[in-house]
Design a protein around this motif. Sequence first.
Motif, mmCIF file in Angstrom:
data_model
loop_
_atom_site.group_PDB
_atom_site.id
_atom_site.type_symbol
_atom_site.label_atom_id
_atom_site.label_comp_id
_atom_site.label_asym_id
_atom_site.label_seq_id
_atom_site.Cartn_x
_atom_site.Cartn_y
_atom_site.Cartn_z
ATOM 1 N N LEU A 249 -3.474 -2.633 2.475
ATOM 2 C CA LEU A 249 -3.124 -1.489 3.322
ATOM 3 C C LEU A 249 -1.680 -1.077 3.087
ATOM 4 O O LEU A 249 -1.378 0.112 2.904
ATOM 5 C CB LEU A 249 -3.341 -1.823 4.801
ATOM 6 C CG LEU A 249 -4.784 -2.145 5.241
ATOM 7 C CD1 LEU A 249 -4.821 -2.416 6.730
ATOM 8 C CD2 LEU A 249 -5.728 -1.016 4.864
ATOM 9 N N GLU A 250 -0.780 -2.065 3.082
ATOM 10 C CA GLU A 250 0.628 -1.781 2.853
ATOM 11 C C GLU A 250 0.848 -1.205 1.452
ATOM 12 O O GLU A 250 1.580 -0.224 1.269
ATOM 13 C CB GLU A 250 1.456 -3.064 3.003
ATOM 14 C CG GLU A 250 1.532 -3.603 4.427
ATOM 15 C CD GLU A 250 0.343 -4.475 4.826
ATOM 16 O OE1 GLU A 250 0.416 -5.108 5.885
ATOM 17 O OE2 GLU A 250 -0.664 -4.518 4.077
ATOM 18 N N LEU A 253 -0.747 2.471 1.081
ATOM 19 C CA LEU A 253 -0.009 3.488 1.828
ATOM 20 C C LEU A 253 1.373 3.719 1.231
ATOM 21 O O LEU A 253 1.867 4.854 1.210
ATOM 22 C CB LEU A 253 0.110 3.077 3.298
ATOM 23 C CG LEU A 253 -1.181 3.245 4.114
ATOM 24 C CD1 LEU A 253 -1.044 2.596 5.483
ATOM 25 C CD2 LEU A 253 -1.551 4.714 4.263
ATOM 26 N N LYS A 257 2.534 7.448 -0.221
ATOM 27 C CA LYS A 257 3.715 8.169 0.250
ATOM 28 C C LYS A 257 4.554 8.741 -0.883
ATOM 29 O O LYS A 257 5.328 9.681 -0.679
ATOM 30 C CB LYS A 257 4.575 7.246 1.115
ATOM 31 C CG LYS A 257 3.939 6.891 2.454
ATOM 32 C CD LYS A 257 4.740 5.822 3.197
ATOM 33 C CE LYS A 257 4.039 5.418 4.489
ATOM 34 N NZ LYS A 257 4.743 4.325 5.206
ATOM 35 N N PHE A 269 -7.298 7.295 -0.018
ATOM 36 C CA PHE A 269 -7.850 7.471 1.329
ATOM 37 C C PHE A 269 -9.301 7.003 1.402
ATOM 38 O O PHE A 269 -9.728 6.432 2.412
ATOM 39 C CB PHE A 269 -7.724 8.931 1.763
ATOM 40 C CG PHE A 269 -6.304 9.358 1.993
ATOM 41 C CD1 PHE A 269 -5.458 8.595 2.780
ATOM 42 C CD2 PHE A 269 -5.788 10.509 1.417
ATOM 43 C CE1 PHE A 269 -4.131 8.961 2.993
ATOM 44 C CE2 PHE A 269 -4.473 10.898 1.618
ATOM 45 C CZ PHE A 269 -3.644 10.116 2.410
ATOM 46 N N LEU A 272 -9.020 3.264 1.805
ATOM 47 C CA LEU A 272 -8.595 2.879 3.159
ATOM 48 C C LEU A 272 -9.769 2.903 4.128
ATOM 49 O O LEU A 272 -9.898 2.033 4.998
ATOM 50 C CB LEU A 272 -7.491 3.816 3.651
ATOM 51 C CG LEU A 272 -6.117 3.679 2.982
ATOM 52 C CD1 LEU A 272 -5.185 4.784 3.465
ATOM 53 C CD2 LEU A 272 -5.508 2.309 3.271
ATOM 54 N N ILE A 285 -3.151 0.450 10.120
ATOM 55 C CA ILE A 285 -2.986 1.672 9.335
ATOM 56 C C ILE A 285 -2.076 2.652 10.071
ATOM 57 O O ILE A 285 -1.188 3.278 9.475
ATOM 58 C CB ILE A 285 -4.359 2.317 9.035
ATOM 59 C CG1 ILE A 285 -5.133 1.447 8.033
ATOM 60 C CG2 ILE A 285 -4.190 3.733 8.488
ATOM 61 C CD1 ILE A 285 -6.553 1.920 7.768
ATOM 62 N N GLY A 290 0.215 5.424 8.461
ATOM 63 C CA GLY A 290 -0.931 6.017 7.772
ATOM 64 C C GLY A 290 -1.469 7.261 8.447
ATOM 65 O O GLY A 290 -1.828 8.233 7.774
ATOM 66 N N LEU A 293 0.875 10.158 7.792
ATOM 67 C CA LEU A 293 0.753 10.568 6.395
ATOM 68 C C LEU A 293 -0.528 11.365 6.166
ATOM 69 O O LEU A 293 -0.506 12.417 5.508
ATOM 70 C CB LEU A 293 0.756 9.329 5.493
ATOM 71 C CG LEU A 293 0.487 9.570 4.008
ATOM 72 C CD1 LEU A 293 1.600 10.423 3.404
ATOM 73 C CD2 LEU A 293 0.346 8.262 3.255
ATOM 74 N N MET A 294 -1.630 10.881 6.736
ATOM 75 C CA MET A 294 -2.905 11.579 6.544
ATOM 76 C C MET A 294 -2.871 12.983 7.144
ATOM 77 O O MET A 294 -3.416 13.922 6.556
ATOM 78 C CB MET A 294 -4.049 10.759 7.162
ATOM 79 C CG MET A 294 -4.461 9.575 6.309
ATOM 80 S SD MET A 294 -5.930 8.726 6.936
ATOM 81 C CE MET A 294 -5.208 7.714 8.222
#
Length: 466
Positions: A249-250, A253, A257, A269, A272, A285, A290, A293-294
């Motif tokens: 996840l880290e 993401l 970015k 995505f 994720l 997230i 997250g 960002l999404m």
Amino acid sequence: MSLPGKRIVQSTFDEVVRENIEDLELEPQEAVADAIEQFKAQGIELNNIVTDLEITDDGSSWHPVVKFAEKLCSHDKENFDSAAIKALLDKIQTECDKSLAHRVLAAKSTPLFATLIAFAKSASGNADLSVTVLQTLSSFINGQPDLVTADAMKLFLEISESESPLLCLYAVRLIKLSCVMHEENRQTFVASGLVPQLASILTAHKDNCDIIKEVCQAFRSLTLDDDPRVPFCKAHDHAKMIVLEAEALELLLDIAKSYDDDVVLAEIFATLGKLAVRNEFCQRIVDLGGLDLMLIVLHNNVKNKVIVTNIIGVLKVIAGNDDVKVAVTKSDAPGIIVEAMDHHQQSEALCANSCACLATISLRNPHNVKRIMECHGHTAVLQCMKVHPNSTKVQKQACLAIRNLIARARENCDAILALGAEELVNQAMYVPECRDEAKAALRDLGCKVELTERWKGEKGEILKRD
């Protein structure tokens, strides 16, 4: 569900073509066309048959994919002309890329897989040839994971550690193809340390778009439950391992970015969404930025169907966490989702994901329902039902969304009914697998619906479903 059509084997098709040439004196192309027409008239499916066979003057026939494969298999695996082998590999790859039938025929007729593995080992000092061998292997095993042996898996893992981006790329692709539709291969790879290795590859090649895409797809292949031969799979365990041990996840993401590439973001995505399998992962997230960002990517790419579909799919998944559900609704997400639904009404996948997302964030939350209604989410849901009247996914999720929009907000019934919801939901009752959801939606809307009491606690058989 429709029953599969009748099938024939390759030799039967080839024999009919030869008979057409010998008995009817047809030209080769006419003989093939006549054979295809004959079998189709009998209701026989030919998607497992290679129809592009070559006919010689004496009436014998051969298939290019088999001819090239046999020629490669006959070569010495240690002493060979690299240019000649590369040219032959290119021809085999071209043939294998035509269809699964071509690949299956080559596998049944020749020891092509073992030969390609042998060349992959012997060509290790020739980077250009090694890449061509791996490309050909990728084309050949696509849809044929049963061919992959333990020795081949070990080789793929070794090559994936290569400093060469191309070799690494194709090795990861081979691993991914080996895992699709094959649970045993997945578990073998994971037991061999694949998960941390993929994370290492992603870290080492985070500037390489192609490798990022392949690694994301490889991660997702480990979370599949698509092998009908096994009663249980370890998809959930694999997803947990990818998140906890590989810190995916880290990592994902962080990469997202720094990218604005549409395809890379869509892959990240999508991945994720497959990894958010636990409540704490959904919250993680959000904590990692997250959600923000999404929403930024969603707002900037609202006309990009693929990215929007994948992001809304992730929002739907993480909104299963009640705290995240509130955070999603407090943001601009509902309005952007409705806008995306308006832009991409013809996309069945996007409409299904959007309806499912609205259904999730409106579940047991009157405040969220009010926000969705203000954004005219109910109008967008009903429009999806109109555009995709025969789609099980869209109709089922739309019915669930309608129920959640009125279950704890009865005042919304009139507004939804005024847009023709009763007629649309009644039509959804006749879409496969939507009858129960449609009946429940009609009941909650206060419309007329016939509910059958299947069992009354009395001795006797339970009434069968309509």
